[in-house]
Design a protein around this motif. Sequence first.
Motif, PDB file in Angstrom:
ATOM      1  N   ILE A   1       0.842  -1.189   0.000  1.00 10.37           N
ATOM      2  CA  ILE A   1       0.000   0.000   0.000  1.00 10.37           C
ATOM      3  C   ILE A   1       0.880   1.242   0.000  1.00 10.37           C
ATOM      4  O   ILE A   1       1.737   1.400   0.868  1.00 10.37           O
ATOM      5  CB  ILE A   1      -0.935   0.007   1.222  1.00 10.37           C
ATOM      6  CG1 ILE A   1      -1.921  -1.160   1.122  1.00 10.37           C
ATOM      7  CG2 ILE A   1      -1.688   1.329   1.325  1.00 10.37           C
ATOM      8  CD1 ILE A   1      -2.761  -1.358   2.351  1.00 10.37           C
ATOM      9  N   PRO A   2       0.693   2.149  -0.969  1.00 10.99           N
ATOM     10  CA  PRO A   2       1.521   3.356  -1.008  1.00 10.99           C
ATOM     11  C   PRO A   2       1.396   4.144   0.286  1.00 10.99           C
ATOM     12  O   PRO A   2       0.316   4.343   0.819  1.00 10.99           O
ATOM     13  CB  PRO A   2       0.924   4.157  -2.181  1.00 10.99           C
ATOM     14  CG  PRO A   2       0.249   3.140  -3.025  1.00 10.99           C
ATOM     15  CD  PRO A   2      -0.263   2.104  -2.072  1.00 10.99           C
ATOM     16  N   GLY A   3       2.541   4.564   0.819  1.00  9.96           N
ATOM     17  CA  GLY A   3       2.524   5.407   2.006  1.00  9.96           C
ATOM     18  C   GLY A   3       2.694   4.670   3.303  1.00  9.96           C
ATOM     19  O   GLY A   3       2.874   5.288   4.339  1.00  9.96           O
ATOM     20  N   LEU A   4       2.614   3.337   3.323  1.00 13.61           N
ATOM     21  CA  LEU A   4       2.751   2.631   4.590  1.00 13.61           C
ATOM     22  C   LEU A   4       4.198   2.534   5.040  1.00 13.61           C
ATOM     23  O   LEU A   4       4.462   2.113   6.160  1.00 13.61           O
ATOM     24  CB  LEU A   4       2.143   1.224   4.493  1.00 13.61           C
ATOM     25  CG  LEU A   4       0.626   1.184   4.593  1.00 13.61           C
ATOM     26  CD1 LEU A   4       0.145  -0.253   4.692  1.00 13.61           C
ATOM     27  CD2 LEU A   4       0.118   1.972   5.786  1.00 13.61           C
ATOM     28  N   ARG A   5       5.125   2.891   4.168  1.00 17.13           N
ATOM     29  CA  ARG A   5       6.513   3.003   4.590  1.00 17.13           C
ATOM     30  C   ARG A   5       6.979   4.406   4.261  1.00 17.13           C
ATOM     31  O   ARG A   5       6.516   5.036   3.320  1.00 17.13           O
ATOM     32  CB  ARG A   5       7.414   2.002   3.835  1.00 17.13           C
ATOM     33  CG  ARG A   5       7.085   0.577   4.115  1.00 17.13           C
ATOM     34  CD  ARG A   5       8.165  -0.344   3.566  1.00 17.13           C
ATOM     35  NE  ARG A   5       8.381  -0.182   2.144  1.00 17.13           N
ATOM     36  CZ  ARG A   5       7.714  -0.848   1.212  1.00 17.13           C
ATOM     37  NH1 ARG A   5       6.782  -1.705   1.565  1.00 17.13           N
ATOM     38  NH2 ARG A   5       7.965  -0.666  -0.070  1.00 17.13           N
TER      39      ARG A   5
ATOM     40  N   GLU B   1       0.252   9.241   2.218  1.00 15.85           N
ATOM     41  CA  GLU B   1       1.184   9.762   1.219  1.00 15.85           C
ATOM     42  C   GLU B   1       1.522  11.220   1.501  1.00 15.85           C
ATOM     43  O   GLU B   1       2.679  11.643   1.358  1.00 15.85           O
ATOM     44  CB  GLU B   1       0.585   9.625  -0.174  1.00 15.85           C
ATOM     45  CG  GLU B   1       0.508   8.196  -0.694  1.00 15.85           C
ATOM     46  CD  GLU B   1       0.221   8.162  -2.185  1.00 15.85           C
ATOM     47  OE1 GLU B   1       0.959   8.837  -2.945  1.00 15.85           O
ATOM     48  OE2 GLU B   1      -0.724   7.485  -2.581  1.00 15.85           O
ATOM     49  N   LEU B   2       0.515  11.994   1.900  1.00 15.72           N
ATOM     50  CA  LEU B   2       0.742  13.406   2.205  1.00 15.72           C
ATOM     51  C   LEU B   2       1.727  13.556   3.363  1.00 15.72           C
ATOM     52  O   LEU B   2       2.671  14.352   3.301  1.00 15.72           O
ATOM     53  CB  LEU B   2      -0.588  14.087   2.540  1.00 15.72           C
ATOM     54  CG  LEU B   2      -0.499  15.545   3.012  1.00 15.72           C
ATOM     55  CD1 LEU B   2       0.105  16.420   1.915  1.00 15.72           C
ATOM     56  CD2 LEU B   2      -1.873  16.062   3.420  1.00 15.72           C
ATOM     57  N   CYS B   3       1.534  12.771   4.421  1.00 15.99           N
ATOM     58  CA  CYS B   3       2.434  12.847   5.581  1.00 15.99           C
ATOM     59  C   CYS B   3       3.854  12.455   5.192  1.00 15.99           C
ATOM     60  O   CYS B   3       4.826  13.094   5.620  1.00 15.99           O
ATOM     61  CB  CYS B   3       1.922  11.947   6.703  1.00 15.99           C
ATOM     62  SG  CYS B   3       0.463  12.594   7.531  1.00 15.99           S
TER      63      CYS B   3
END
Length: 469
Positions: free
Chosen positions: A43-47, A428-430
């Motif tokens: 999932i994009p953003g989980l790392r 993703e923003l964070c």
Amino acid sequence: MEALAVLGADLPLWSLTRAAMSTGPGDLSLDPAQGHLWGLSRIPGLRGPDSGGGTIDLPAVLDTVTVAQLTRVLATPDGEDEFAVRPSGRHVRRLVRVPWPAAPQDVPPAEGTVLVTGASGAVGRHTALALARAGYGHFLLMTAGGGTSASGALRAELEALGAAVRLDTGDPSDRTALATALAGVDAEAPLSVVVHTGGGAALRNLHELTLDLPLTGFAAFADFAALTGSDPGSWHAAVDVAYAETLVRHRHARGLPATLLACGPLIPDAPAHAHAETKTEAAGEEEGEAETAAEVPSGMREFDPGRALACLPNVLAGSPGPVLGVADVDWAPYLAHATRLSTGALYRDLPEARGHLAEQRESGPDATATQAELRAELRELPEREQGERLAELVRSRVVQVLGHDDSEQFDASRSFLEIGLSSFTALELCNGLHRATGLPLPVAVVYDHPTPVALAGYLRRQLAAGTAA
């Protein structure tokens, strides 16, 4: 991941599974249900964008050689984020082009019954019609959740092609309902092919309840973007598709029929018709092939489901591999989108990707230098202009994660929910703001400061307090 962010620890986060992923015949997986964890990691953003990490599958039995291999992977992952570590070495995941599946020679006429789940949906409908045109003559259509009008129309189309059809309104995710449907298959035309167009719970039931049957084909459909992790749409989709992949590879390693067919976005309500000419790539189609298809922000163009599924009869007769993708891809915007928060290792063997990935490596920003430049710039500005500068930073990151044009404007006093942020894009923003500022930014920050103006104010206060990591 949020705990690491709160601590300001920019460390790789690796998830480990044991005997979840088969690397091919002879490497048998024991628990494909662990594939759900692989889905979460895609999932994009989980790392964090700079921290690395990913998923590693280990064999059921560890030996000193495998432990040594694992140590090397953790020390030097070389930009990879998915591994199967075995005593023989490390295996990585790649998207590669393969020839369009051709009809095998000397294959006897199709016999037996084809079970199609989700038959009232577009994929189910075009699947059944493609197989009927290829000579399959008996169908069991499962249409859980209604769709009786659509399934009745499909039945009429199949019967017009000379097929015998039975409808069943049971839900294949209900093990009892599925067992009842399978028990009702005509003994004169025993079940020979399963085609599943739904989710993971039903797929597991279909796998387990047909293990003792002499199937000649077993296929499941998936979303191409969810399979690659480029834009899974939801947590549920990413997890379901990863489980489907591990289960299909589990079956394939055991010599059981198994194919996962991952399709790009399909044109809704496209007419069902045969396609005599088909494209000769299954990993993605060349630019310009679908001039009339609508383009989507991820760089994937919609195309006719009849065209997409034209390869299915040949795949069932002799698949070139357990996992296939069929998509109409505009590679430049697709890769720009898919590699925003990843190294793009999955695409390294695609000719279209090599140039983009090389540019990414050569021109990727030095995060520490960028953060220092931002802080230096802010120190030179009065407080009001600091807020404006950070508000512009937030706006640009919001536009980026939503896939909008950079020139697009929006009311910065509106909430992120109103602007269109989801749990995915909030992560993703964070991550993007962390990369720009160095601040630890758990996703809760977006909900505690729910507008671009409020979030920019929070960033200004944190930077002024000198809390950048």
